[in-house]
Design an enzyme around this catalytic site. Sequence first.
Site, PDB file in Angstrom:
ATOM      1  N   GLU A 189      41.419  55.369  36.133  1.00 40.66           N
ATOM      2  CA  GLU A 189      40.012  55.508  35.721  1.00 40.66           C
ATOM      3  C   GLU A 189      39.376  56.729  36.373  1.00 40.66           C
ATOM      4  O   GLU A 189      38.549  57.413  35.779  1.00 40.66           O
ATOM      5  CB  GLU A 189      39.234  54.224  36.055  1.00 40.66           C
ATOM      6  CG  GLU A 189      39.617  53.086  35.109  1.00 40.66           C
ATOM      7  CD  GLU A 189      39.532  51.704  35.711  1.00 40.66           C
ATOM      8  OE1 GLU A 189      38.889  51.520  36.764  1.00 40.66           O
ATOM      9  OE2 GLU A 189      40.135  50.782  35.131  1.00 40.66           O
TER      10      GLU A 189
ATOM     11  N   SER B 263      46.911  44.115  34.176  1.00 32.86           N
ATOM     12  CA  SER B 263      46.824  42.756  33.628  1.00 32.86           C
ATOM     13  C   SER B 263      47.745  41.766  34.349  1.00 32.86           C
ATOM     14  O   SER B 263      48.284  40.852  33.730  1.00 32.86           O
ATOM     15  CB  SER B 263      47.103  42.754  32.122  1.00 32.86           C
ATOM     16  OG  SER B 263      46.131  43.528  31.449  1.00 32.86           O
TER      17      SER B 263
ATOM     18  N   GLU C 164      50.929  51.824  37.624  1.00 31.48           N
ATOM     19  CA  GLU C 164      50.052  51.178  36.660  1.00 31.48           C
ATOM     20  C   GLU C 164      50.177  51.861  35.302  1.00 31.48           C
ATOM     21  O   GLU C 164      49.573  52.914  35.074  1.00 31.48           O
ATOM     22  CB  GLU C 164      48.597  51.249  37.121  1.00 31.48           C
ATOM     23  CG  GLU C 164      48.363  50.577  38.458  1.00 31.48           C
ATOM     24  CD  GLU C 164      46.926  50.096  38.621  1.00 31.48           C
ATOM     25  OE1 GLU C 164      46.746  48.912  38.920  1.00 31.48           O
ATOM     26  OE2 GLU C 164      45.990  50.898  38.433  1.00 31.48           O
TER      27      GLU C 164
ATOM     28  N   ASN D 126      41.494  45.060  43.259  1.00 31.25           N
ATOM     29  CA  ASN D 126      40.677  46.241  42.985  1.00 31.25           C
ATOM     30  C   ASN D 126      39.450  45.750  42.231  1.00 31.25           C
ATOM     31  O   ASN D 126      39.526  45.481  41.041  1.00 31.25           O
ATOM     32  CB  ASN D 126      41.486  47.242  42.145  1.00 31.25           C
ATOM     33  CG  ASN D 126      40.650  48.416  41.674  1.00 31.25           C
ATOM     34  OD1 ASN D 126      39.531  48.624  42.151  1.00 31.25           O
ATOM     35  ND2 ASN D 126      41.186  49.192  40.751  1.00 31.25           N
ATOM     36  N   TRP D 127      38.361  45.611  42.957  1.00 32.42           N
ATOM     37  CA  TRP D 127      37.153  45.046  42.328  1.00 32.42           C
ATOM     38  C   TRP D 127      36.519  46.026  41.339  1.00 32.42           C
ATOM     39  O   TRP D 127      35.677  45.641  40.551  1.00 32.42           O
ATOM     40  CB  TRP D 127      36.121  44.678  43.404  1.00 32.42           C
ATOM     41  CG  TRP D 127      36.494  43.511  44.259  1.00 32.42           C
ATOM     42  CD1 TRP D 127      37.648  42.776  44.204  1.00 32.42           C
ATOM     43  CD2 TRP D 127      35.689  42.929  45.294  1.00 32.42           C
ATOM     44  NE1 TRP D 127      37.613  41.783  45.154  1.00 32.42           N
ATOM     45  CE2 TRP D 127      36.421  41.854  45.839  1.00 32.42           C
ATOM     46  CE3 TRP D 127      34.433  43.223  45.826  1.00 32.42           C
ATOM     47  CZ2 TRP D 127      35.927  41.065  46.871  1.00 32.42           C
ATOM     48  CZ3 TRP D 127      33.939  42.436  46.864  1.00 32.42           C
ATOM     49  CH2 TRP D 127      34.675  41.368  47.379  1.00 32.42           C
ATOM     50  N   LYS D 128      36.879  47.295  41.419  1.00 28.71           N
ATOM     51  CA  LYS D 128      36.234  48.324  40.598  1.00 28.71           C
ATOM     52  C   LYS D 128      34.717  48.263  40.832  1.00 28.71           C
ATOM     53  O   LYS D 128      34.286  47.942  41.933  1.00 28.71           O
ATOM     54  CB  LYS D 128      36.617  48.163  39.121  1.00 28.71           C
ATOM     55  CG  LYS D 128      38.147  48.058  38.959  1.00 28.71           C
ATOM     56  CD  LYS D 128      38.628  48.172  37.552  1.00 28.71           C
ATOM     57  CE  LYS D 128      40.153  48.084  37.540  1.00 28.71           C
ATOM     58  NZ  LYS D 128      40.723  48.281  36.235  1.00 28.71           N
TER      59      LYS D 128
ATOM     60  N   HIS E 130      43.330  56.358  40.978  1.00 25.80           N
ATOM     61  CA  HIS E 130      43.354  55.343  39.927  1.00 25.80           C
ATOM     62  C   HIS E 130      43.169  56.029  38.569  1.00 25.80           C
ATOM     63  O   HIS E 130      42.444  57.015  38.457  1.00 25.80           O
ATOM     64  CB  HIS E 130      42.249  54.312  40.169  1.00 25.80           C
ATOM     65  CG  HIS E 130      42.370  53.130  39.276  1.00 25.80           C
ATOM     66  ND1 HIS E 130      41.920  53.144  37.986  1.00 25.80           N
ATOM     67  CD2 HIS E 130      42.944  51.913  39.481  1.00 25.80           C
ATOM     68  CE1 HIS E 130      42.200  51.973  37.423  1.00 25.80           C
ATOM     69  NE2 HIS E 130      42.818  51.211  38.316  1.00 25.80           N
TER      70      HIS E 130
ATOM     71  N   GLY F 255      43.163  43.963  39.078  1.00 29.42           N
ATOM     72  CA  GLY F 255      41.781  44.256  38.716  1.00 29.42           C
ATOM     73  C   GLY F 255      41.038  42.976  38.352  1.00 29.42           C
ATOM     74  O   GLY F 255      40.576  42.225  39.213  1.00 29.42           O
ATOM     75  N   GLY F 256      40.943  42.706  37.067  1.00 32.11           N
ATOM     76  CA  GLY F 256      40.162  41.579  36.558  1.00 32.11           C
ATOM     77  C   GLY F 256      40.410  40.263  37.290  1.00 32.11           C
ATOM     78  O   GLY F 256      39.461  39.547  37.637  1.00 32.11           O
TER      79      GLY F 256
ATOM     80  N   GLY G  11      43.581  46.260  32.126  1.00 32.98           N
ATOM     81  CA  GLY G  11      42.412  45.627  31.529  1.00 32.98           C
ATOM     82  C   GLY G  11      42.581  45.286  30.055  1.00 32.98           C
ATOM     83  O   GLY G  11      41.609  44.992  29.365  1.00 32.98           O
TER      84      GLY G  11
HETATM   85  P1  PGA Z   1      43.649  44.901  35.602  1.00 30.80           P
HETATM   86  O1  PGA Z   1      43.397  46.245  36.433  1.00 30.80           O
HETATM   87  O2  PGA Z   1      44.371  43.952  36.501  1.00 30.80           O
HETATM   88  O3  PGA Z   1      42.268  44.418  35.229  1.00 30.80           O
HETATM   89  O4  PGA Z   1      44.469  45.276  34.412  1.00 30.80           O
HETATM   90  C1  PGA Z   1      44.372  46.739  37.304  1.00 30.80           C
HETATM   91  C2  PGA Z   1      43.891  48.036  37.912  1.00 30.80           C
HETATM   92  O5  PGA Z   1      43.267  48.830  37.204  1.00 30.80           O
HETATM   93  O6  PGA Z   1      44.103  48.290  39.108  1.00 30.80           O
END
Ligand code: PGA
Length: 248
Positions: free
Chosen positions: A96, A210, A164, A9-11, A94, A231-232, A170
């Site tokens: 966010e 994470s 999640e 997930n590049w966001k 998600h 994500g990251g 994050g």
């Molecule tokens: P993260 O994000 O791996 O940076 O914690 C995961 C996500 O939000 O899908």
Amino acid sequence: MRRPIIAGNWKMNNTASEGYDLVTALKPLVKDAKCDVVVCVPAIDIPSVKKALHGSKIRLGAQNVHFAEKGAYTGEISANMLKEYGVKYVIIGHSERRQYFGETDETVNKRTLAALAAGITPIVCIGETLEERESGKTEDVLGRQIEKDFVGIDDFSKIVIAYEPIWAIGTGRTATAEQANETIGFIRKRMKKVYAGKNVGRMRIQYGGSMNAKNAKELMAMPEIDGGLIGGASLKAPDFAAIVNFDK
Ligand code: PGA
């Protein structure tokens, strides 16, 4: 057996050309992957990433989809628009989006149904906040999301859930493999009860929050965990490849 699925997930990261370069670097590193590999990219990166993915088994994913077929929804993107570009997966709900953009269980449900109608696999995100976990409400919160986000789905083999825990996104604070396994086990059991007879046993459930090259192997060894939403650690080709190749 459920085939593992690792999705990045590049966001809101990577311009179209940066996305092209990232996927070009990633392709050779994951060519022998035993799992499904997906990159969920910003909508505007889709054309360039699609070009970069040519000849690869990595699947193209988006990060959101609107529920209407078309119409006066300024700034939104429909399932058919994604489909025409060969998008196979879309992240929906998600945390966010729920937190910053007013996404509700109802809109998550509508978007999920719209993706399914277009033949795109939804990756529906559910999870609890730290406060909810610490006050013992995790199962209540997940139970509510389970009841509301998936109304009207007939075949759960066509969707993916990403569990999640919001406190792990994050933050560098991963759920322990046991915690993630236990909660995903709860989700599967509850889904089987609420949506009996609808192929829930074949639905894949990812862990997200994470997840990285260091903890992927341990998480993926858990019987309930069918993959990861990353994500990251999906923003650098070697890091993401190390997660995809967790079994090597
Ligand atoms: P993260 O994000 O791996 O940076 O914690 C995961 C996500 O939000 O899908």
